[in-house]
Design a protein around this motif. Structure first.
Motif, PDB file in Angstrom:
ATOM      1  N   ASP A  18      13.990   7.048   1.815  1.00 19.64           N
ATOM      2  CA  ASP A  18      14.845   6.155   1.023  1.00 19.64           C
ATOM      3  C   ASP A  18      14.093   4.947   0.483  1.00 19.64           C
ATOM      4  O   ASP A  18      14.683   3.882   0.277  1.00 19.64           O
ATOM      5  CB  ASP A  18      16.065   5.688   1.821  1.00 19.64           C
ATOM      6  N   VAL A  19      12.799   5.112   0.247  1.00 22.72           N
ATOM      7  CA  VAL A  19      11.979   4.045  -0.335  1.00 22.72           C
ATOM      8  C   VAL A  19      11.275   4.605  -1.562  1.00 22.72           C
ATOM      9  O   VAL A  19      10.532   5.590  -1.457  1.00 22.72           O
ATOM     10  CB  VAL A  19      10.945   3.508   0.670  1.00 22.72           C
ATOM     11  N   ALA A  20      11.490   3.976  -2.707  1.00 23.15           N
ATOM     12  CA  ALA A  20      10.848   4.400  -3.955  1.00 23.15           C
ATOM     13  C   ALA A  20       9.733   3.425  -4.301  1.00 23.15           C
ATOM     14  O   ALA A  20       9.948   2.422  -4.983  1.00 23.15           O
ATOM     15  CB  ALA A  20      11.866   4.480  -5.080  1.00 23.15           C
ATOM     16  N   ALA A  21       8.540   3.699  -3.810  1.00 22.32           N
ATOM     17  CA  ALA A  21       7.388   2.850  -4.079  1.00 22.32           C
ATOM     18  C   ALA A  21       6.812   3.193  -5.459  1.00 22.32           C
ATOM     19  O   ALA A  21       7.170   4.211  -6.058  1.00 22.32           O
ATOM     20  CB  ALA A  21       6.332   3.057  -2.994  1.00 22.32           C
ATOM     21  N   PRO A  22       5.909   2.380  -5.973  1.00 22.00           N
ATOM     22  CA  PRO A  22       5.268   2.699  -7.257  1.00 22.00           C
ATOM     23  C   PRO A  22       4.445   3.980  -7.156  1.00 22.00           C
ATOM     24  O   PRO A  22       3.988   4.369  -6.080  1.00 22.00           O
ATOM     25  CB  PRO A  22       4.371   1.482  -7.506  1.00 22.00           C
ATOM     26  N   GLY A  23       4.257   4.639  -8.277  1.00 23.23           N
ATOM     27  CA  GLY A  23       3.435   5.836  -8.313  1.00 23.23           C
ATOM     28  C   GLY A  23       1.950   5.503  -8.223  1.00 23.23           C
ATOM     29  O   GLY A  23       1.504   4.453  -8.687  1.00 23.23           O
ATOM     30  N   ASP A  24       1.192   6.388  -7.602  1.00 16.65           N
ATOM     31  CA  ASP A  24      -0.265   6.258  -7.491  1.00 16.65           C
ATOM     32  C   ASP A  24      -0.816   7.684  -7.493  1.00 16.65           C
ATOM     33  O   ASP A  24      -0.791   8.365  -6.471  1.00 16.65           O
ATOM     34  CB  ASP A  24      -0.641   5.515  -6.212  1.00 16.65           C
ATOM     35  N   ALA A  25      -1.297   8.132  -8.633  1.00 17.98           N
ATOM     36  CA  ALA A  25      -1.698   9.525  -8.792  1.00 17.98           C
ATOM     37  C   ALA A  25      -2.808   9.923  -7.831  1.00 17.98           C
ATOM     38  O   ALA A  25      -2.785  11.017  -7.250  1.00 17.98           O
ATOM     39  CB  ALA A  25      -2.136   9.785 -10.235  1.00 17.98           C
ATOM     40  N   VAL A  77      11.087   9.393  -1.225  1.00 17.91           N
ATOM     41  CA  VAL A  77      10.176   9.302  -0.080  1.00 17.91           C
ATOM     42  C   VAL A  77       8.877   8.674  -0.552  1.00 17.91           C
ATOM     43  O   VAL A  77       8.371   8.996  -1.633  1.00 17.91           O
ATOM     44  CB  VAL A  77       9.878  10.695   0.518  1.00 17.91           C
ATOM     45  N   SER A  78       8.335   7.781   0.250  1.00 14.53           N
ATOM     46  CA  SER A  78       7.051   7.156  -0.055  1.00 14.53           C
ATOM     47  C   SER A  78       6.105   7.328   1.122  1.00 14.53           C
ATOM     48  O   SER A  78       6.525   7.590   2.250  1.00 14.53           O
ATOM     49  CB  SER A  78       7.235   5.670  -0.381  1.00 14.53           C
ATOM     50  N   ASN A  87       0.827  -1.205   0.000  1.00 16.46           N
ATOM     51  CA  ASN A  87       0.000   0.000   0.000  1.00 16.46           C
ATOM     52  C   ASN A  87       0.857   1.250   0.000  1.00 16.46           C
ATOM     53  O   ASN A  87       0.372   2.349   0.256  1.00 16.46           O
ATOM     54  CB  ASN A  87      -0.948   0.005   1.198  1.00 16.46           C
ATOM     55  N   GLN A  88       2.138   1.100  -0.291  1.00 15.23           N
ATOM     56  CA  GLN A  88       3.039   2.240  -0.353  1.00 15.23           C
ATOM     57  C   GLN A  88       2.946   2.909  -1.721  1.00 15.23           C
ATOM     58  O   GLN A  88       2.735   2.254  -2.734  1.00 15.23           O
ATOM     59  CB  GLN A  88       4.481   1.789  -0.115  1.00 15.23           C
ATOM     60  N   PHE A  89       3.120   4.240  -1.756  1.00 13.18           N
ATOM     61  CA  PHE A  89       3.097   4.980  -3.018  1.00 13.18           C
ATOM     62  C   PHE A  89       4.126   6.101  -2.954  1.00 13.18           C
ATOM     63  O   PHE A  89       4.422   6.643  -1.893  1.00 13.18           O
ATOM     64  CB  PHE A  89       1.700   5.546  -3.304  1.00 13.18           C
ATOM     65  N   LEU A  90       4.676   6.433  -4.107  1.00 10.64           N
ATOM     66  CA  LEU A  90       5.754   7.411  -4.192  1.00 10.64           C
ATOM     67  C   LEU A  90       5.231   8.831  -3.977  1.00 10.64           C
ATOM     68  O   LEU A  90       4.224   9.224  -4.561  1.00 10.64           O
ATOM     69  CB  LEU A  90       6.433   7.314  -5.555  1.00 10.64           C
ATOM     70  N   LEU A  91       5.924   9.587  -3.125  1.00 14.28           N
ATOM     71  CA  LEU A  91       5.655  11.014  -2.944  1.00 14.28           C
ATOM     72  C   LEU A  91       6.733  11.758  -3.728  1.00 14.28           C
ATOM     73  O   LEU A  91       7.772  12.145  -3.182  1.00 14.28           O
ATOM     74  CB  LEU A  91       5.690  11.376  -1.457  1.00 14.28           C
ATOM     75  N   ASN A  92       6.487  11.944  -5.022  1.00  8.70           N
ATOM     76  CA  ASN A  92       7.552  12.431  -5.888  1.00  8.70           C
ATOM     77  C   ASN A  92       7.856  13.915  -5.719  1.00  8.70           C
ATOM     78  O   ASN A  92       8.814  14.421  -6.305  1.00  8.70           O
ATOM     79  CB  ASN A  92       7.246  12.120  -7.359  1.00  8.70           C
ATOM     80  N   HIS A  93       7.060  14.617  -4.902  1.00 11.91           N
ATOM     81  CA  HIS A  93       7.359  16.023  -4.627  1.00 11.91           C
ATOM     82  C   HIS A  93       8.265  16.181  -3.412  1.00 11.91           C
ATOM     83  O   HIS A  93       8.670  17.304  -3.089  1.00 11.91           O
ATOM     84  CB  HIS A  93       6.068  16.800  -4.394  1.00 11.91           C
ATOM     85  N   LEU A  94       8.587  15.074  -2.745  1.00 14.48           N
ATOM     86  CA  LEU A  94       9.433  15.107  -1.552  1.00 14.48           C
ATOM     87  C   LEU A  94      10.724  14.332  -1.788  1.00 14.48           C
ATOM     88  O   LEU A  94      10.796  13.476  -2.668  1.00 14.48           O
ATOM     89  CB  LEU A  94       8.686  14.519  -0.348  1.00 14.48           C
ATOM     90  N   ALA A  95      11.719  14.633  -0.985  1.00 17.09           N
ATOM     91  CA  ALA A  95      12.987  13.898  -0.996  1.00 17.09           C
ATOM     92  C   ALA A  95      13.503  13.840   0.435  1.00 17.09           C
ATOM     93  O   ALA A  95      12.957  14.498   1.337  1.00 17.09           O
ATOM     94  CB  ALA A  95      14.001  14.561  -1.924  1.00 17.09           C
ATOM     95  N   SER A  96      14.546  13.075   0.657  1.00 20.51           N
ATOM     96  CA  SER A  96      15.047  12.891   2.020  1.00 20.51           C
ATOM     97  C   SER A  96      16.568  12.809   2.032  1.00 20.51           C
ATOM     98  O   SER A  96      17.206  12.492   1.029  1.00 20.51           O
ATOM     99  CB  SER A  96      14.463  11.616   2.636  1.00 20.51           C
ATOM    100  N   PHE A  97      17.140  13.132   3.181  1.00 17.92           N
ATOM    101  CA  PHE A  97      18.533  12.822   3.463  1.00 17.92           C
ATOM    102  C   PHE A  97      18.678  12.715   4.975  1.00 17.92           C
ATOM    103  O   PHE A  97      17.759  13.059   5.735  1.00 17.92           O
ATOM    104  CB  PHE A  97      19.509  13.853   2.869  1.00 17.92           C
TER     105      PHE A  97
END
Length: 268
Positions: free
Chosen positions: A122-129, A98-99, A3-13
């Motif tokens: 640090d998790v790249a889940a599939p995209g879900d619009a 980030v997911s 049930n994870q999905f990518l938050l492509n507007h965010l990043a992490s370090f």
């Protein structure tokens, strides 16, 4: 099925090392000593004038502080923080994805102000619009003021509603801008506040777009938002004199669009 999905507007370090927590304590508005690893909490990094450079979500372990922030700011903020690590036993990791998770958090860490949502750095889940749109709208409704380069170094934490999110501590040591921020809290008058805006048409509003009253006087700036099926919603920094349910004008190129002022929580 995940049930994870990518938050492509965010990043992490991450900031890691024996001095990670003390270093973060000296840089951010929140009390890092009170952060734990079981929740993501909001904080900000400011310039010496107290203007917010970036808002972030953070969690802390014994020798590690993980940070999540807008992807468009990630590299510049990471590089900026790196300039102040001299003499500190810390390393800043490379940026990562980030997911998010809504239900059944599993390995995800919940948000401190919304425990039904979780983040994984640090998790790249599939995209879900659809899930991404829902996530971004909830951030708006909960008054989480993500910044962009155009709106960075423009606003004090109090103007962005960061006090209400628990992102500012007044009983900790010094950090960049601390004197200005504390002076406003204890002795000053807050002239601006975070507000929600609703526009009855679908528009692409630039970050830091100027907002005026009916007479054309400047009254604030747009932070960010999103288009719905037939309208646009977003967050703005407005003068405290702007009345809730009143109308303001938001600049969009050479045009201006009427927007209704509302509380962020009504945007859902």
């Amino acid at each position: 099925m995940s049930n994870q999905f990518l938050l492509n507007h965010l990043a992490s370090f991450s900031i890691a090392g024996p001095d990670a927590r003390s270093y973060a304590q000296s840089q951010f508005t929140a009390d890092v000593d009170r952060l734990a690893g079981d929740a993501w909490s909001p904080l900000a990094w400011c310039d010496p004038k107290g203007r917010v450079l970036a808002t972030m979500m953070a969690r802390a372990g014994e020798n590690r502080v993980d940070l999540v922030l807008p992807a468009v700011q990630c590299e510049s903020i990471r590089e900026g923080l790196g300039r102040f690590t001299i003499g500190r036993r810390v390393d800043l990791s490379e940026s990562g994805p980030v997911s998010g998770v809504f239900d059944g958090l599993g390995e995800a860490t919940p948000l401190a102000f919304d425990p039904e949502r979780g983040l994984l750095n640090d998790v790249a889940a599939p995209g879900d619009a659809a899930a991404l749109r829902n996530w971004r709208r909830l951030d708006l409704c909960q008054g989480l003021p993500w910044l962009e380069p155009e709106s960075s170094a423009r606003h004090l934490p109090q103007w962005l509603g960061l006090e209400e999110l628990g992102a500012v501590a007044y009983d900790k040591g010094c950090y960049p801008g601390q004197e200005v921020i504390a002076r406003l809290h204890y002795r000053g008058t807050v002239k601006y506040r975070l507000a929600g805006l609703e526009i009855d048409t679908v528009e692409a509003i630039d970050a830091h777009a100027r907002i005026t009253d009916a007479a054309g006087a400047g009254i604030g700036h747009w932070l960010g938002g999103m288009a719905l099926e037939s309208s646009t919603i977003g967050l703005a920094v407005l003068a405290t004199r702007a009345e809730s349910d009143g109308a303001v004008l938001v600049a969009c190129g050479e045009r201006a669009h009427s927007a209704r002022v509302t509380a962020p929580e009504t945007l859902c």
